[in-house]
Design a protein around this motif. Structure first.
Motif, short mmCIF file in Angstrom:
data_model
loop_
_atom_site.label_atom_id
_atom_site.label_comp_id
_atom_site.label_asym_id
_atom_site.label_seq_id
_atom_site.Cartn_x
_atom_site.Cartn_y
_atom_site.Cartn_z
N THR A 226 0.84 -1.21 0.00
CA THR A 226 0.00 0.00 0.00
C THR A 226 0.87 1.25 0.00
OG1 THR A 226 -1.69 -1.20 1.24
CG2 THR A 226 -1.86 1.19 1.19
N GLN A 227 1.95 1.21 0.76
CA GLN A 227 2.86 2.35 0.81
C GLN A 227 3.51 2.58 -0.55
OE1 GLN A 227 5.58 2.26 4.14
NE2 GLN A 227 7.07 3.57 3.11
N LEU A 228 3.88 1.49 -1.23
CA LEU A 228 4.48 1.60 -2.56
C LEU A 228 3.50 2.21 -3.55
CD1 LEU A 228 6.58 1.02 -4.78
CD2 LEU A 228 5.76 -1.35 -4.83
N VAL A 229 2.26 1.72 -3.54
CA VAL A 229 1.24 2.25 -4.45
C VAL A 229 1.01 3.73 -4.16
CG1 VAL A 229 -1.20 2.11 -5.11
CG2 VAL A 229 0.14 0.02 -4.80
N GLY A 230 1.06 4.10 -2.89
CA GLY A 230 0.83 5.49 -2.52
C GLY A 230 1.86 6.44 -3.10
N ARG A 240 7.73 8.85 -8.75
CA ARG A 240 6.51 8.16 -9.22
C ARG A 240 6.84 7.20 -10.37
NH1 ARG A 240 2.12 12.49 -10.59
NH2 ARG A 240 3.87 13.87 -10.87
N ALA A 241 7.72 7.63 -11.25
CA ALA A 241 8.09 6.76 -12.37
C ALA A 241 8.86 5.54 -11.89
CB ALA A 241 8.94 7.55 -13.37
N THR A 242 9.75 5.73 -10.93
CA THR A 242 10.47 4.61 -10.35
C THR A 242 9.51 3.66 -9.66
OG1 THR A 242 12.40 6.04 -9.99
CG2 THR A 242 12.34 3.96 -8.76
N ALA A 244 6.38 3.16 -10.48
CA ALA A 244 5.66 2.41 -11.53
C ALA A 244 6.50 1.27 -12.06
CB ALA A 244 5.27 3.36 -12.66
N GLU A 245 7.79 1.52 -12.25
CA GLU A 245 8.67 0.48 -12.77
C GLU A 245 8.82 -0.66 -11.76
OE1 GLU A 245 12.77 0.18 -15.41
OE2 GLU A 245 12.17 2.08 -14.51
N THR A 246 8.88 -0.31 -10.46
CA THR A 246 8.98 -1.33 -9.42
C THR A 246 7.71 -2.17 -9.35
OG1 THR A 246 10.43 0.14 -8.14
CG2 THR A 246 9.44 -1.72 -6.97
N ILE A 247 6.57 -1.50 -9.38
CA ILE A 247 5.28 -2.21 -9.31
C ILE A 247 5.10 -3.13 -10.50
CG2 ILE A 247 2.76 -1.89 -9.39
CD1 ILE A 247 3.10 0.61 -7.76
N SER A 248 5.74 -2.81 -11.63
CA SER A 248 5.55 -3.63 -12.84
C SER A 248 5.99 -5.07 -12.62
CB SER A 248 6.30 -3.02 -14.03
OG SER A 248 7.71 -3.13 -13.85
N GLY A 249 6.80 -5.31 -11.58
CA GLY A 249 7.17 -6.68 -11.25
C GLY A 249 5.97 -7.54 -10.91
N LEU A 250 4.90 -6.93 -10.41
CA LEU A 250 3.69 -7.68 -10.08
C LEU A 250 2.99 -8.20 -11.33
CD1 LEU A 250 2.15 -5.41 -7.28
CD2 LEU A 250 3.13 -7.69 -6.99
N PHE A 259 -4.33 -7.72 -9.07
CA PHE A 259 -4.20 -6.70 -8.03
C PHE A 259 -3.97 -5.33 -8.65
CE2 PHE A 259 -1.44 -4.09 -5.34
CZ PHE A 259 -2.12 -4.09 -4.14
N VAL A 260 -3.04 -5.26 -9.61
CA VAL A 260 -2.69 -3.98 -10.23
C VAL A 260 -3.90 -3.36 -10.92
CG1 VAL A 260 -1.40 -3.00 -12.16
CG2 VAL A 260 -0.24 -4.43 -10.49
N LEU A 261 -4.71 -4.19 -11.58
CA LEU A 261 -5.88 -3.66 -12.29
C LEU A 261 -7.01 -3.31 -11.34
CD1 LEU A 261 -5.84 -6.09 -15.36
CD2 LEU A 261 -5.26 -3.66 -15.37
N GLN A 262 -7.26 -4.17 -10.35
CA GLN A 262 -8.37 -3.94 -9.44
C GLN A 262 -8.13 -2.77 -8.50
OE1 GLN A 262 -9.11 -7.69 -7.46
NE2 GLN A 262 -10.34 -8.49 -9.17
N GLN A 263 -6.88 -2.56 -8.12
CA GLN A 263 -6.56 -1.48 -7.19
C GLN A 263 -6.36 -0.14 -7.89
OE1 GLN A 263 -6.58 -1.88 -3.79
NE2 GLN A 263 -7.35 -3.93 -4.30
N GLY A 264 -6.56 -0.10 -9.20
CA GLY A 264 -6.43 1.15 -9.93
C GLY A 264 -5.00 1.60 -10.16
N VAL A 265 -4.03 0.69 -9.94
CA VAL A 265 -2.62 1.06 -10.12
C VAL A 265 -2.34 1.39 -11.57
CG1 VAL A 265 -0.24 0.26 -9.91
CG2 VAL A 265 -1.91 -0.35 -8.15
#
Length: 520
Positions: A226-230, A240-242, A244-250, A259-265
């Motif tokens: 949650t902290q990462l998404v925030g 923010r760009a970094t 997004a690149e980190t979250i792309s691992g999901l 998760f990424v689609l449902q949480q609006g990421v």
């Protein structure tokens, strides 16, 4: 052989030439079979080797790794590390934990990176073994020490620490240890070191979360995901760009994508990409955002991603034509991904002139750009132009032929010239483009109507190395297997291709030497 290792160890203990003895011991250890190595590692007293690594107290005194150390001492420590790594590798993780864990923990605080890395690698083996997790229970200082290594200045140390913690979560017991309150507190403390270390912890959490839905649940409850998404809504666009690149691992796992689609990421990343279109500093971060949607397209299909997030495709096409080299390279790689499927090709085809402009630019890049950029461009061409036999119908064949014709005034000549250059990487990538189109009738007509090209197909002298010969052979294989090649290329060329196939990729024409004797 194990007995001779014991002799070498005694020589090390008795002699004054520690470095020379270590080097001989290293040679002997490396020559052992796995079974002999296991015996030697069990029977030998490794304490003297650990002592040769030097004291960790120097780290507390603030003495740098290179200060007050001569070259011989440095080589001694490196050689001792190599010997220990080999011998400890001969023991199962349980024995390593039982016999050497205390010494390895001391190694985690050593001023030399080589010693810390040795300790981390062996502790990683212990963490990966579910039978040894009892040594990591609450109250043990080992796990906090490994977590502290995430904040090390050495990236190699930090990466090994991350790998150790990922290995630990492969067991149910490991999950409980990592996400215990004490360890979570420690992780958050390490994150405060600086931005780079904070994102190392985020990388750890994403890697763990990607492993299973249960792991994602643990990571979500910890609050770190949650902290990462925030951070996607922070003030610093580069952060923010970094993020997004980190979250792309999901996106590499089905539950992670959900998760990424449902949480609006993904919607947040899309908005960030939209704002980048008017940002003069977009070149600094737009590539990471494009990679995010590129990974999503690989998993969920080009049509879904491009329709739901139209700014993605618009950015890819604009970046391929208008941006600096690194961003353009990512755009070319993304086009290669999108072009792998017929669905992706049709999505691009709907873009009309916007995509046709990209093809014209690609034709120029393939000829004029630096080598690495040219190779990426040719790879993208091969992906865009390739059709499987099932995908070939009249409309789609007309589409790929029109794309090919837009690349250059004489696209066949352009690719042919690249394929005859002495640079193996360019040469082979151009061959891959020919392979991509060679079973399409329109491409065979181009081949037949280009003077000299049919002869080039069977000319073995132009292939500079083994890999190129194999690619050329594969190209000929595709042509001879095509149902239309015989009629389009003509009987003579087709028979030469069949002979090429029979002779194999490495055939060498025999040379007959005729000796002519003459009289004076």
């Amino acid at each position: 052989m194990a007995a001779s290792i014991s002799v070498l160890m005694e020589e090390l203990l008795a002699g004054s030439d520690a470095l020379g003895s270590l080097q001989r011991l290293k040679t002997g250890v490396l020559s052992l079979s796995p079974s002999a190595l296991s015996v030697a590692a069990t029977q030998l007293n490794l304490q003297p080797l650990f002592e040769l690594l030097g004291s960790a107290d120097r780290a507390q005194d603030g003495v740098g790794e290179e200060e007050d150390e001569d070259g011989e001492e440095e080589e001694q420590v490196e050689t001792a590390c190599a010997v220990l790594e080999c011998l400890l590798g001969g023991l199962d993780p349980g024995k390593v934990a039982a016999m050497h864990l205390t010494r390895l923990q001391i190694g985690l605080a050593h001023p030399r990176n080589s010693v810390r890395l040795l300790a981390l690698k062996q502790i990683g083996r212990i963490m990966e073994c579910s039978k040894t997790t009892d040594v990591l229970r609450e109250g043990s200082s080992l796990l906090p020490q490994v977590i502290d290594c995430i904040g090390a200045e050495s990236l190699g140390i930090a990466k090994q620490a991350l790998q150790n913690l990922v290995c630990l979560t492969k067991s149910k017991e490991g999950f409980g240890l990592i996400f215990a309150p004490q360890q979570l507190k420690q992780l958050r403390s390490v994150m405060d070191t600086n931005d780079a270390v904070r994102y190392r912890v985020y990388e750890l959490v994403v890697r763990i979360a990607s492993s299973s839905p249960i792991a994602l649940g643990h990571c979500t409850r910890s609050g770190l995901i949650t902290q990462l998404v925030g951070e996607l809504t922070g003030d610093d666009v580069l952060v923010r760009a970094t993020c997004a690149e980190t979250i792309s691992g999901l996106l590499e796992s089905p539950h992670g994508r959900q998760f990424v689609l449902q949480q609006g990421v993904a919607d947040r990343v899309s908005k960030l990409l939209e704002s980048a279109l008017n940002d003069p500093f977009a070149d600094l971060y737009v590539a990471g955002l494009v990679k995010f949607f590129g990974k999503l397209a690989i998993a969920d299909g080009a049509q879904m991603v491009c329709e739901r997030f139209p700014v993605f495709l618009r950015t890819v096409l604009d970046t391929a034509t208008n941006h600096e080299a690194s961003c353009q390279a990512v755009a070319l790689d993304t086009l290669s991904v999108l072009g792998r499927s017929l669905e992706g090709k049709l999505v691009l085809h709907k873009e009309g002139d916007r995509f046709l402009r990209v093809l014209r630019v690609m034709g120029k890049i393939a000829v004029e750009a630096p080598t690495e950029q040219r190779i990426r461009c040719l790879d993208a061409m091969a992906s865009l132009l390739h059709l499987s036999e099932e995908e070939q119908n009249e409309d789609v064949l007309v589409m790929t032929e029109s794309w090919f014709s837009i690349l250059s005034d004489e696209p066949m000549i352009m690719l042919w010239r690249i394929s005859t250059q002495p640079f193996s990487d360019l040469h082979c990538t151009a061959l891959r483009v020919f392979m991509a189109i060679s079973d399409q009738p329109w491409a065979q007509r181009h081949m037949a109507n280009t003077p000299g090209f049919p002869e080039y197909l069977t000319d073995r002298s132009v292939e500079p190395d083994k890999f190129a010969k194999e690619l050329k052979f594969e190209l000929v294989s595709i042509l001879t297997a095509s149902r239309t090649a015989s009629n389009i290329l003509g009987a003579v060329t087709y028979q030469r291709l069949r002979l090429y196939m029979q002779e194999g990729p490495y055939y060498v024409q025999p040379v007959t030497q005729v000796a002519i004797e003459g009289s004076e």
